[in-house]
Scaffold this motif. Structure first.
Motif, PDB file in Angstrom:
ATOM      1  N   LEU A  41       0.444  -1.276  -0.467  1.00  0.00           N
ATOM      2  CA  LEU A  41      -0.110   0.270   0.393  1.00  0.00           C
ATOM      3  C   LEU A  41       0.304   0.567   0.156  1.00  0.00           C
ATOM      4  O   LEU A  41       0.456   1.960  -0.649  1.00  0.00           O
ATOM      5  N   ILE A  42       2.295   1.253   1.007  1.00  0.00           N
ATOM      6  CA  ILE A  42       2.768   2.635   0.190  1.00  0.00           C
ATOM      7  C   ILE A  42       3.343   2.746  -0.198  1.00  0.00           C
ATOM      8  O   ILE A  42       3.453   4.077  -1.439  1.00  0.00           O
ATOM      9  N   VAL A  43       4.275   1.528  -0.703  1.00  0.00           N
ATOM     10  CA  VAL A  43       4.078   1.665  -2.730  1.00  0.00           C
ATOM     11  C   VAL A  43       3.353   2.121  -3.553  1.00  0.00           C
ATOM     12  O   VAL A  43       3.179   2.902  -4.437  1.00  0.00           O
ATOM     13  N   ILE A  44       1.979   1.425  -3.926  1.00  0.00           N
ATOM     14  CA  ILE A  44       0.972   2.058  -4.004  1.00  0.00           C
ATOM     15  C   ILE A  44       0.583   3.935  -3.727  1.00  0.00           C
ATOM     16  O   ILE A  44       0.625   4.435  -5.251  1.00  0.00           O
ATOM     17  N   ALA A  45       0.520   4.104  -3.158  1.00  0.00           N
ATOM     18  CA  ALA A  45       0.825   5.321  -2.251  1.00  0.00           C
ATOM     19  C   ALA A  45       1.831   6.613  -2.991  1.00  0.00           C
ATOM     20  O   ALA A  45       1.545   7.446  -3.895  1.00  0.00           O
ATOM     21  N   MET A  46       2.860   6.110  -3.372  1.00  0.00           N
ATOM     22  CA  MET A  46       4.487   6.321  -3.425  1.00  0.00           C
ATOM     23  C   MET A  46       3.955   7.161  -5.476  1.00  0.00           C
ATOM     24  O   MET A  46       3.986   7.788  -5.534  1.00  0.00           O
ATOM     25  N   LYS A  47       2.917   5.861  -6.036  1.00  0.00           N
ATOM     26  CA  LYS A  47       3.232   6.018  -7.377  1.00  0.00           C
ATOM     27  C   LYS A  47       1.888   6.945  -7.189  1.00  0.00           C
ATOM     28  O   LYS A  47       2.439   7.123  -8.391  1.00  0.00           O
ATOM     29  N   SER A  48       1.300   6.580  -6.712  1.00  0.00           N
ATOM     30  CA  SER A  48       0.050   7.510  -6.834  1.00  0.00           C
ATOM     31  C   SER A  48       0.180   9.303  -7.030  1.00  0.00           C
ATOM     32  O   SER A  48       0.249   9.531  -7.779  1.00  0.00           O
ATOM     33  N   PHE A  49       1.163   9.423  -5.398  1.00  0.00           N
ATOM     34  CA  PHE A  49       1.884  10.880  -5.665  1.00  0.00           C
ATOM     35  C   PHE A  49       2.418  11.514  -6.579  1.00  0.00           C
ATOM     36  O   PHE A  49       2.619  12.544  -7.120  1.00  0.00           O
ATOM     37  N   ALA A  50       3.539  10.431  -7.246  1.00  0.00           N
ATOM     38  CA  ALA A  50       4.311  10.749  -8.079  1.00  0.00           C
ATOM     39  C   ALA A  50       3.098  10.834  -9.202  1.00  0.00           C
ATOM     40  O   ALA A  50       3.348  12.040 -10.277  1.00  0.00           O
ATOM     41  N   GLY A  51       2.310  10.225  -9.620  1.00  0.00           N
ATOM     42  CA  GLY A  51       1.226  10.565 -10.795  1.00  0.00           C
ATOM     43  C   GLY A  51       0.575  11.246 -10.732  1.00  0.00           C
ATOM     44  O   GLY A  51       0.463  12.565 -12.253  1.00  0.00           O
ATOM     45  N   LEU A  52      -0.217  12.218 -10.294  1.00  0.00           N
ATOM     46  CA  LEU A  52      -0.424  13.181  -9.151  1.00  0.00           C
ATOM     47  C   LEU A  52       0.437  14.520  -9.661  1.00  0.00           C
ATOM     48  O   LEU A  52       0.083  15.752 -10.959  1.00  0.00           O
TER      49      LEU A  52
END
Length: 146
Positions: free
Chosen positions: A31-42
């Motif tokens: 979940l942390i990795v997914i959150a970091m990828k999401s914030f980078a995409g945003l």
């Protein structure tokens, strides 16, 4: 990055089975990795794409509310039943993806096979004289040394 969005279903078992992490830690790490990828995409889209913030906030609020309700419901649901239901859901969704990506006939065939497997599993859970019980016992019971 190799598996992209939705890779958590591969990452969690890999962390648990190959990395030896306990399941809660594997899920949290994923979940942390997914959150970091999401914030980078945003962050990448903020400068080049117009975002409908009303819709984004509504989806975020629905996700947070759903997560809170889901957290409460997990205490009331048998984990084995939840795991099996999620497995069937993944199979059904794979049929939809196959239909979209390859051909509708492939998706329909996969959905039909999933329904047959689900019906067979349900029938075998309800009836004691299911032939699959003997098969599964034969496959899981170690053979005696001669």
């Amino acid at each position: 990055g190799l598996v992209g969005a939705g890779g958590g279903f591969l990452v969690v078992p890999a962390l648990a089975l190959l990395g030896g992490l306990p399941m809660p830690i594997a899920v949290g790490t994923s979940l942390i990795v997914i959150a970091m990828k999401s914030f980078a995409g945003l962050a990448g889209y903020l400068t080049s794409v117009h975002i409908n913030w009303t819709l984004a906030l509504a989806v975020t609020a629905a996700a947070v509310i759903g997560a809170l309700i889901g957290a409460r419901l997990t205490a009331m649901i048998n984990p084995d039943s939840l795991r099996k239901t999620f497995g069937w859901f993944v199979l059904v969704m794979s049929s939809v993806i196959l239909a979209q990506e390859i051909h509708p006939a492939v998706g329909i065939t996969a959905a039909a096979l999933t329904l047959i497997a689900a019906a067979t599993t349900l029938a075998c859970q309800r009836y004691a004289h299911c032939p699959l019980h003997r098969l599964s016992t034969r496959l899981t019971t170690p053979k005696a040394a001669a």
